[in-house]
Design a protein around this motif. Structure first.
Motif, mmCIF file in Angstrom:
data_model
loop_
_atom_site.group_PDB
_atom_site.id
_atom_site.type_symbol
_atom_site.label_atom_id
_atom_site.label_comp_id
_atom_site.label_asym_id
_atom_site.label_seq_id
_atom_site.Cartn_x
_atom_site.Cartn_y
_atom_site.Cartn_z
ATOM 1 N N PRO A 151 46.218 46.668 28.996
ATOM 2 C CA PRO A 151 45.127 45.986 30.149
ATOM 3 C C PRO A 151 46.390 45.128 31.382
ATOM 4 O O PRO A 151 45.691 45.352 32.121
ATOM 5 C CB PRO A 151 44.759 44.428 28.599
ATOM 6 C CG PRO A 151 44.470 44.991 27.889
ATOM 7 C CD PRO A 151 45.825 46.404 27.657
ATOM 8 N N ALA A 152 47.381 45.159 30.534
ATOM 9 C CA ALA A 152 48.809 45.042 31.667
ATOM 10 C C ALA A 152 48.561 45.950 32.711
ATOM 11 O O ALA A 152 48.967 46.028 34.220
ATOM 12 C CB ALA A 152 50.046 43.606 31.436
ATOM 13 N N ARG A 155 45.826 46.450 34.611
ATOM 14 C CA ARG A 155 45.511 45.746 36.039
ATOM 15 C C ARG A 155 46.533 45.467 37.451
ATOM 16 O O ARG A 155 45.600 45.760 38.323
ATOM 17 C CB ARG A 155 45.786 44.265 35.911
ATOM 18 C CG ARG A 155 46.346 43.089 36.777
ATOM 19 C CD ARG A 155 46.537 41.610 36.109
ATOM 20 N NE ARG A 155 46.617 40.987 36.637
ATOM 21 C CZ ARG A 155 47.708 40.239 37.888
ATOM 22 N NH1 ARG A 155 48.798 40.645 37.691
ATOM 23 N NH2 ARG A 155 47.816 39.275 38.362
ATOM 24 N N ALA A 184 43.413 37.608 40.417
ATOM 25 C CA ALA A 184 43.034 38.270 39.544
ATOM 26 C C ALA A 184 44.310 37.933 39.022
ATOM 27 O O ALA A 184 45.283 38.039 39.236
ATOM 28 C CB ALA A 184 42.642 39.306 40.333
ATOM 29 N N VAL A 187 46.404 38.318 32.662
ATOM 30 C CA VAL A 187 45.158 39.876 31.259
ATOM 31 C C VAL A 187 45.937 39.227 30.174
ATOM 32 O O VAL A 187 47.040 39.354 29.799
ATOM 33 C CB VAL A 187 45.016 41.012 32.163
ATOM 34 C CG1 VAL A 187 43.770 40.882 33.021
ATOM 35 C CG2 VAL A 187 46.154 41.668 32.001
ATOM 36 N N SER A 191 42.326 42.051 27.105
ATOM 37 C CA SER A 191 40.679 41.458 28.454
ATOM 38 C C SER A 191 40.579 43.464 28.840
ATOM 39 O O SER A 191 41.469 44.035 28.883
ATOM 40 C CB SER A 191 42.232 41.657 29.353
ATOM 41 O OG SER A 191 42.250 39.920 29.673
ATOM 42 N N THR A 192 38.940 43.051 29.226
ATOM 43 C CA THR A 192 38.914 44.301 29.537
ATOM 44 C C THR A 192 38.341 44.152 31.353
ATOM 45 O O THR A 192 37.878 45.122 31.896
ATOM 46 C CB THR A 192 37.780 44.663 29.019
ATOM 47 O OG1 THR A 192 36.234 43.257 29.114
ATOM 48 C CG2 THR A 192 37.562 44.887 27.803
ATOM 49 N N MET A 194 39.401 41.557 35.111
ATOM 50 C CA MET A 194 40.732 40.625 35.414
ATOM 51 C C MET A 194 40.058 39.637 37.074
ATOM 52 O O MET A 194 40.851 39.097 37.549
ATOM 53 C CB MET A 194 41.687 42.196 36.496
ATOM 54 C CG MET A 194 41.128 42.551 37.380
ATOM 55 S SD MET A 194 42.438 43.657 38.537
ATOM 56 C CE MET A 194 43.235 42.827 39.468
ATOM 57 N N ASP A 196 35.891 37.806 37.413
ATOM 58 C CA ASP A 196 34.526 37.231 36.275
ATOM 59 C C ASP A 196 32.904 38.067 37.073
ATOM 60 O O ASP A 196 33.971 38.451 38.592
ATOM 61 C CB ASP A 196 34.331 35.738 36.222
ATOM 62 C CG ASP A 196 33.783 35.058 36.931
ATOM 63 O OD1 ASP A 196 34.275 35.517 37.928
ATOM 64 O OD2 ASP A 196 34.994 33.885 36.834
#
Length: 224
Positions: A151-152, A155, A184, A187, A191-192, A194, A196
């Motif tokens: 996830p990182a 992002r 952002a 994460v 997380s899926t 970054m 909403d």
């Protein structure tokens, strides 16, 4: 004669948008310097937004020769009720991302034409809006990147694309991408995305709402 996007545009009757022209000139649609280079370095290239839209789900840039083949053998006005298309990318299944005009020759929008469906629609009023929307969608949902990246790292990939695209967009959309990137935060490991949906909606509102009526498309295998 070797196909170029400019010669294809003249043939299709659809101008190459300034942003796409700049991306092509700057090499921002290329997958490394060669196939071997890409195979060896795709991970680093993708994280650095090379090519641009490297964070977008199921989009692969194509060169002018492949675009010309698609335009001639499938998305040609003689097959498509007079509608013109200028392909610039494909999906893994062979669907075509295109600039497109209506049968009456109105201004071109952009969207994906499915290879196996009987209709389609423009997704955006122009190429810039198409690119912008795909990037916002990637920031909202980067799950497709998690097969290859953490996830990182996903992002990082999206942020690199937002920053790179901002230098090609007009002022308001460019600032909207920079604001989105600033919003952002870090994460989590599960997380899926970054941002909403509210942040995404605010970013997308920089362009007027766009909706295109659907139109008939003759599937690829029925053309020729």
């Amino acid at each position: 004669m070797t196909a170029t996007f400019q010669s294809l545009a003249a043939h299709c009757g659809i101008a190459v948008p300034p942003m796409l022209e700049r991306l092509l000139a700057d090499g921002r649609t290329r997958y490394g310097s060669s196939r071997e280079d890409w195979q060896a370095n795709w991970f680093e290239y993708t994280l650095r937004a090379q090519p641009l839209l490297s964070c977008v789900y199921d989009l692969e840039w194509i060169d002018a020769a492949n675009a010309a083949q698609i335009a001639e053998q499938w998305l040609h006005p003689r097959f498509q009720d007079g509608r013109g298309f200028l392909p610039f990318a494909i999906s893994g299944a062979g669907d075509a991302y295109c600039l497109m005009r209506t049968a009456t020759g109105e201004a071109a929008g952009a969207g994906m034409v499915w290879h196996d469906r009987g209709d389609s629609a423009m997704d955006a009023a122009g190429f810039e809006q198409f690119v912008f929307a795909r990037l916002v969608e990637s920031a909202l949902d980067f799950e497709h990147l998690l097969d290859d990246f953490s996830p990182a790292q996903a992002r990082e990939c999206v942020l690199a694309n937002l920053q790179a695209a901002a230098s090609y967009l007009s002022d308001a959309p460019a600032q909207a991408l920079r604001s989105l990137a600033a919003a952002a935060g870090p994460v989590a490991d599960d997380s899926t995305g970054m941002i909403d949906e509210d942040v995404a909606a605010r970013a997308l509102s920089v362009y007027p709402a766009f909706e295109s009526p659907r139109f008939a498309v003759v599937p690829r295998w029925e053309c020729g």
